[in-house]
Design an enzyme around this catalytic site. Structure first.
Site, short mmCIF file in Angstrom:
data_model
loop_
_atom_site.label_atom_id
_atom_site.label_comp_id
_atom_site.label_asym_id
_atom_site.label_seq_id
_atom_site.Cartn_x
_atom_site.Cartn_y
_atom_site.Cartn_z
N HIS A 145 -109.73 -36.35 29.49
CA HIS A 145 -110.19 -37.66 28.94
C HIS A 145 -109.12 -38.69 29.52
O HIS A 145 -109.57 -39.73 30.24
CB HIS A 145 -110.50 -37.76 27.53
N HIS A 169 -102.65 -43.29 26.75
CA HIS A 169 -103.05 -44.03 25.70
C HIS A 169 -103.41 -43.24 24.13
O HIS A 169 -103.38 -43.98 23.17
CB HIS A 169 -104.49 -44.97 25.90
N GLU A 173 -101.39 -41.64 19.20
CA GLU A 173 -102.43 -41.73 18.15
C GLU A 173 -102.86 -39.99 17.80
O GLU A 173 -103.09 -39.79 16.77
CB GLU A 173 -103.92 -42.18 18.64
N ASP A 174 -102.88 -39.19 18.79
CA ASP A 174 -103.38 -37.98 18.39
C ASP A 174 -102.46 -36.62 18.54
O ASP A 174 -102.70 -35.56 18.36
CB ASP A 174 -104.46 -37.39 19.58
N ASP A 238 -111.44 -46.31 28.54
CA ASP A 238 -111.54 -45.64 27.51
C ASP A 238 -113.12 -45.48 26.69
O ASP A 238 -113.64 -44.26 26.70
CB ASP A 238 -110.61 -45.76 26.13
#
Length: 354
Positions: A145, A169, A173-174, A238
């Site tokens: 992704h 990006h 966050e992940d 995204d």
């Protein structure tokens, strides 16, 4: 007696030293076989010595000159295969077929960023390691992704900081072990600012009230995007890749994401003037409503005329009005127009596929 006088001897003119002998054997030498061999001039002797040195043992200066001349003659062709091999080696190191294939595509898509190719390869390696073991709904490795997002950004000819931010990006966050300080230390403040802005955009409010949560999330996204127009482009890229792979989501989530895309992201792309993203996002969103009888939403002309959620927020939200987010978006459009005029062909309506 008669006296006789001898005739006076007239001396012959002396032959000049530089006059060449008729036989062509040398300067002022007789053609006899017993005469010594002619000597070479100093200039010819020097030329012979230099030729001997070059053939047998080149001088250090000649070596340096030859290497420098090769570098000056072909700086791109001598480096391009090595860069492509280095990018492909990133995927080979982690043993992922997907990573090696995508690394080759990314190397081809970012040929306009030759001075930053090592940083892009480093960001790709960082993303592969950070998302190791994570999967998408389709079953593919999650790292596909961010690489696809970076490919979309490269098709728009974005700068190196934006492409690297596209690769990174989702890391903050992940991935629990990655922080924004790690991004700033390794890739610089500019990349960290874009990644941090995109991360703030991705954080969702969950209070239980769907309308209130959606309004707050959209407000937070617009406030973050108002700081740097490149954050908007990364977020649109995204969302575009998520829309391209929307078939792997449940049907009710497909409709929800498509409605949000039509209400927020398509108008946002239109506000900035990014027509390739606007057209494909609208097309993919409308295709998700194939099973829904909603003529007003599915009709392109009606959708172009109706008042979207983005319009309502920019006009009615007090925070967005006081911070003049709408004016900043118009300024971002000027920046995008300057970028597109410099890099993109005017006839481009859809994004190229790599």
């Amino acid at each position: 007696p008669t006296l006789s006088r001898a005739a006076p001897q007239i001396p012959k003119p002396r032959q000049r030293a530089h006059a060449r002998h008729p036989s062509g054997t040398g300067r002022g030498h007789s053609p006899s076989a017993s005469s010594p061999a002619p000597m070479l001039s100093a200039r010819r002797l020097l030329a012979v010595l230099l030729l001997t040195l070059c053939l047998e043992r080149p001088h250090a200066y000649l070596q340096r000159w030859s290497l420098q001349s090769v570098r000056m003659r072909a700086p791109v062709t001598s480096r391009r295969p090595q860069e492509a091999r280095a990018s492909v080696a990133v995927g080979a190191e982690v043993g992922s077929t997907y990573a090696s294939q995508y690394a080759h595509r990314l190397a081809q898509a970012t040929t306009y960023l030759k001075p930053h190719i090592r940083q892009i390869a480093d960001a790709l390696r960082f993303a592969v390691e950070a998302h190791d073991g994570q999967k998408r709904k389709s079953g593919e490795p999650f790292v596909t992704h961010p690489i696809e997002v970076a490919l979309i950004l490269a098709s728009l000819k974005m700068d190196a900081a934006t492409v690297i931010a596209g690769l990174l990006h989702d890391t903050v966050e992940d991935c629990e072990r990655v922080t924004i300080d790690d991004i700033r230390t390794r890739f610089g403040n500019e990349v960290a600012r874009i990644v941090e802005g995109e991360t703030k955009v991705s954080k969702m409010h969950t209070t239980g009230n769907k309308k209130f949560d959606q309004r707050m999330n959209t407000r937070a996204m617009l406030l973050a995007m108002a700081e740097d127009w490149r954050i908007i482009v990364v977020k649109l890229a995204d969302r575009l890749h998520n829309m391209r792979t929307l078939e792997h989501m449940p049907v009710h989530k497909q409709r929800k994401i498509a409605a949000e895309t039509l209400d927020v992201f398509v108008p946002l792309a239109r506000t900035l003037g990014i027509k390739p993203l606007e057209d494909e996002l609208r097309q993919l969103s409308l295709s998700a409503f194939a099973y829904v009888v909603d003529v007003q939403l599915a009709n392109r002309e009606a959708f172009g005329q109706r008042r979207t959620q983005l319009d309502r927020l920019l006009e009615d939200d007090y925070v967005l009005r006081t911070r003049r987010v709408g004016d900043r978006l118009q300024q971002h459009r000027v920046a995008w127009d300057a970028h597109s005029l410099a890099w993109l062909p005017t006839s481009t309506s859809m994004l190229p596929a790599f």
